[in-house]
Design a protein around this motif. Structure first.
Motif, PDB file in Angstrom:
ATOM      1  N   SER A 182       5.966  46.336  73.752  1.00  0.00           N
ATOM      2  CA  SER A 182       5.100  47.515  73.888  1.00  0.00           C
ATOM      3  C   SER A 182       4.623  47.872  72.678  1.00  0.00           C
ATOM      4  O   SER A 182       3.579  48.788  72.644  1.00  0.00           O
ATOM      5  N   LYS A 183       5.271  47.547  71.497  1.00  0.00           N
ATOM      6  CA  LYS A 183       4.796  48.129  70.295  1.00  0.00           C
ATOM      7  C   LYS A 183       3.792  47.168  69.628  1.00  0.00           C
ATOM      8  O   LYS A 183       2.917  47.857  68.768  1.00  0.00           O
ATOM      9  N   LEU A 184       3.319  46.225  70.125  1.00  0.00           N
ATOM     10  CA  LEU A 184       2.106  45.507  69.790  1.00  0.00           C
ATOM     11  C   LEU A 184       1.056  45.286  70.854  1.00  0.00           C
ATOM     12  O   LEU A 184       1.517  45.349  72.103  1.00  0.00           O
ATOM     13  N   ARG A 185      -0.222  45.161  70.709  1.00  0.00           N
ATOM     14  CA  ARG A 185      -1.137  45.150  71.636  1.00  0.00           C
ATOM     15  C   ARG A 185      -1.333  43.731  71.944  1.00  0.00           C
ATOM     16  O   ARG A 185      -1.164  42.711  71.103  1.00  0.00           O
ATOM     17  N   GLY A 186      -1.812  43.269  73.098  1.00  0.00           N
ATOM     18  CA  GLY A 186      -2.273  42.086  73.440  1.00  0.00           C
ATOM     19  C   GLY A 186      -3.554  41.406  72.910  1.00  0.00           C
ATOM     20  O   GLY A 186      -4.377  42.435  72.324  1.00  0.00           O
ATOM     21  N   LEU A 187      -3.763  40.203  72.809  1.00  0.00           N
ATOM     22  CA  LEU A 187      -5.058  39.557  72.148  1.00  0.00           C
ATOM     23  C   LEU A 187      -6.088  39.647  73.166  1.00  0.00           C
ATOM     24  O   LEU A 187      -5.774  39.815  74.488  1.00  0.00           O
ATOM     25  N   LYS A 188      -7.282  39.785  72.686  1.00  0.00           N
ATOM     26  CA  LYS A 188      -8.494  39.757  73.841  1.00  0.00           C
ATOM     27  C   LYS A 188      -8.554  38.750  74.404  1.00  0.00           C
ATOM     28  O   LYS A 188      -8.940  38.549  75.788  1.00  0.00           O
ATOM     29  N   ARG A 189      -8.300  37.553  73.674  1.00  0.00           N
ATOM     30  CA  ARG A 189      -8.284  36.238  74.380  1.00  0.00           C
ATOM     31  C   ARG A 189      -7.022  35.499  74.056  1.00  0.00           C
ATOM     32  O   ARG A 189      -6.618  35.061  72.999  1.00  0.00           O
ATOM     33  N   LYS A 190      -6.198  35.650  74.955  1.00  0.00           N
ATOM     34  CA  LYS A 190      -5.146  35.008  74.902  1.00  0.00           C
ATOM     35  C   LYS A 190      -4.856  33.255  75.220  1.00  0.00           C
ATOM     36  O   LYS A 190      -4.036  32.722  74.929  1.00  0.00           O
ATOM     37  N   TRP A 191      -5.910  32.878  75.515  1.00  0.00           N
ATOM     38  CA  TRP A 191      -5.906  31.317  75.750  1.00  0.00           C
ATOM     39  C   TRP A 191      -6.572  30.804  74.501  1.00  0.00           C
ATOM     40  O   TRP A 191      -7.790  31.053  74.110  1.00  0.00           O
ATOM     41  N   ILE A 192      -5.866  29.789  73.836  1.00  0.00           N
ATOM     42  CA  ILE A 192      -6.468  29.269  72.769  1.00  0.00           C
ATOM     43  C   ILE A 192      -6.196  27.550  73.158  1.00  0.00           C
ATOM     44  O   ILE A 192      -5.191  27.206  73.556  1.00  0.00           O
ATOM     45  N   ARG A 193      -6.809  26.829  72.457  1.00  0.00           N
ATOM     46  CA  ARG A 193      -6.605  25.378  72.403  1.00  0.00           C
ATOM     47  C   ARG A 193      -6.703  24.966  70.830  1.00  0.00           C
ATOM     48  O   ARG A 193      -7.654  25.315  70.000  1.00  0.00           O
ATOM     49  N   CYS A 194      -5.698  24.154  70.475  1.00  0.00           N
ATOM     50  CA  CYS A 194      -5.709  23.969  68.799  1.00  0.00           C
ATOM     51  C   CYS A 194      -5.145  22.520  68.901  1.00  0.00           C
ATOM     52  O   CYS A 194      -4.440  21.868  69.949  1.00  0.00           O
ATOM     53  N   SER A 195      -4.935  21.791  67.705  1.00  0.00           N
ATOM     54  CA  SER A 195      -4.507  20.699  67.363  1.00  0.00           C
ATOM     55  C   SER A 195      -2.999  20.766  67.659  1.00  0.00           C
ATOM     56  O   SER A 195      -2.408  21.758  67.323  1.00  0.00           O
ATOM     57  N   ALA A 196      -2.480  19.746  68.224  1.00  0.00           N
ATOM     58  CA  ALA A 196      -1.230  19.265  68.252  1.00  0.00           C
ATOM     59  C   ALA A 196      -0.246  19.560  66.795  1.00  0.00           C
ATOM     60  O   ALA A 196       0.995  19.605  66.820  1.00  0.00           O
ATOM     61  N   GLN A 197      -0.912  19.322  65.881  1.00  0.00           N
ATOM     62  CA  GLN A 197      -0.314  19.330  64.720  1.00  0.00           C
ATOM     63  C   GLN A 197      -0.302  20.788  63.827  1.00  0.00           C
ATOM     64  O   GLN A 197       0.399  20.959  62.770  1.00  0.00           O
ATOM     65  N   ALA A 198      -0.808  21.638  64.443  1.00  0.00           N
ATOM     66  CA  ALA A 198      -0.681  23.084  64.030  1.00  0.00           C
ATOM     67  C   ALA A 198       0.639  23.463  64.152  1.00  0.00           C
ATOM     68  O   ALA A 198       1.475  22.912  65.138  1.00  0.00           O
ATOM     69  N   THR A 199       1.267  24.180  63.370  1.00  0.00           N
ATOM     70  CA  THR A 199       2.504  24.664  63.295  1.00  0.00           C
ATOM     71  C   THR A 199       2.692  26.297  64.083  1.00  0.00           C
ATOM     72  O   THR A 199       1.544  26.956  64.029  1.00  0.00           O
ATOM     73  N   VAL A 200       3.900  26.651  64.099  1.00  0.00           N
ATOM     74  CA  VAL A 200       4.156  28.046  64.584  1.00  0.00           C
ATOM     75  C   VAL A 200       3.666  28.828  63.498  1.00  0.00           C
ATOM     76  O   VAL A 200       3.196  30.104  63.981  1.00  0.00           O
TER      77      VAL A 200
END
Length: 155
Positions: free
Chosen positions: A77-95
């Motif tokens: 509850s301390k952070l707000r949610g993202l406007k767009r919570k769905w993303i698509r990116c490279s499998a090589q991206a890291t955490v």
């Protein structure tokens, strides 16, 4: 020699050479013209051609990589949610890439203030998304569901 003949044939007809990328025809033609005129020194255009090819590769932005669909949900509850919570990116991206992305979108002062979790397990910053999918989301359907929250200091 065969490529040269093919290019000359299409040039005489005023057509583009099939399979050529726009811009490549021009630089290759200049390269062939310089050799036809007897010039043997390397010209500036050959270096420009390789840098143009490299720039085209750089503009790929990993779109040709394997892709991962992700749903990013806030777990606090301390952070707000993202406007767009769905993303698509490279499998090589890291955490770490995801942490930086979320921190930027939420205007946080530092990405180090975030934890990203999968199945309520904190993910290491160097894990690739491919690794997360294979080890933590093995038999589940896409998208990969990840939660983020403020970092908790455990003593």
């Amino acid at each position: 020699a065969e490529m040269k003949k093919q290019r000359e044939f299409y040039h005489k007809l005023g057509m583009e050479v099939p399979g050529d990328i726009k811009g490549e025809t021009c630089s290759t033609k200049q390269h062939l013209d310089s050799h036809r005129n007897g010039e043997t020194k390397p010209d500036e255009n050959s270096n420009k051609e390789t840098s143009d090819e490299k720039q085209e590769e750089d503009n790929d932005y990993h779109r040709s990589d394997e892709q991962v669909s992700i749903c990013l949900e806030c777990n606090s509850s301390k952070l707000r949610g993202l406007k767009r919570k769905w993303i698509r990116c490279s499998a090589q991206a890291t955490v770490l890439h995801l942490k930086k992305f979320i921190a930027k979108k939420l205007n946080l002062s530092s990405f180090n203030e975030l934890d990203i979790l999968c199945n309520e397990e904190i993910l290491g910053k160097d894990h690739t998304l491919k690794f997360v999918v294979v080890t933590r989301w093995r038999f589940k359907k896409a998208p990969l569901l990840l939660h983020y929250r403020p970092k908790m200091d455990l003593l």
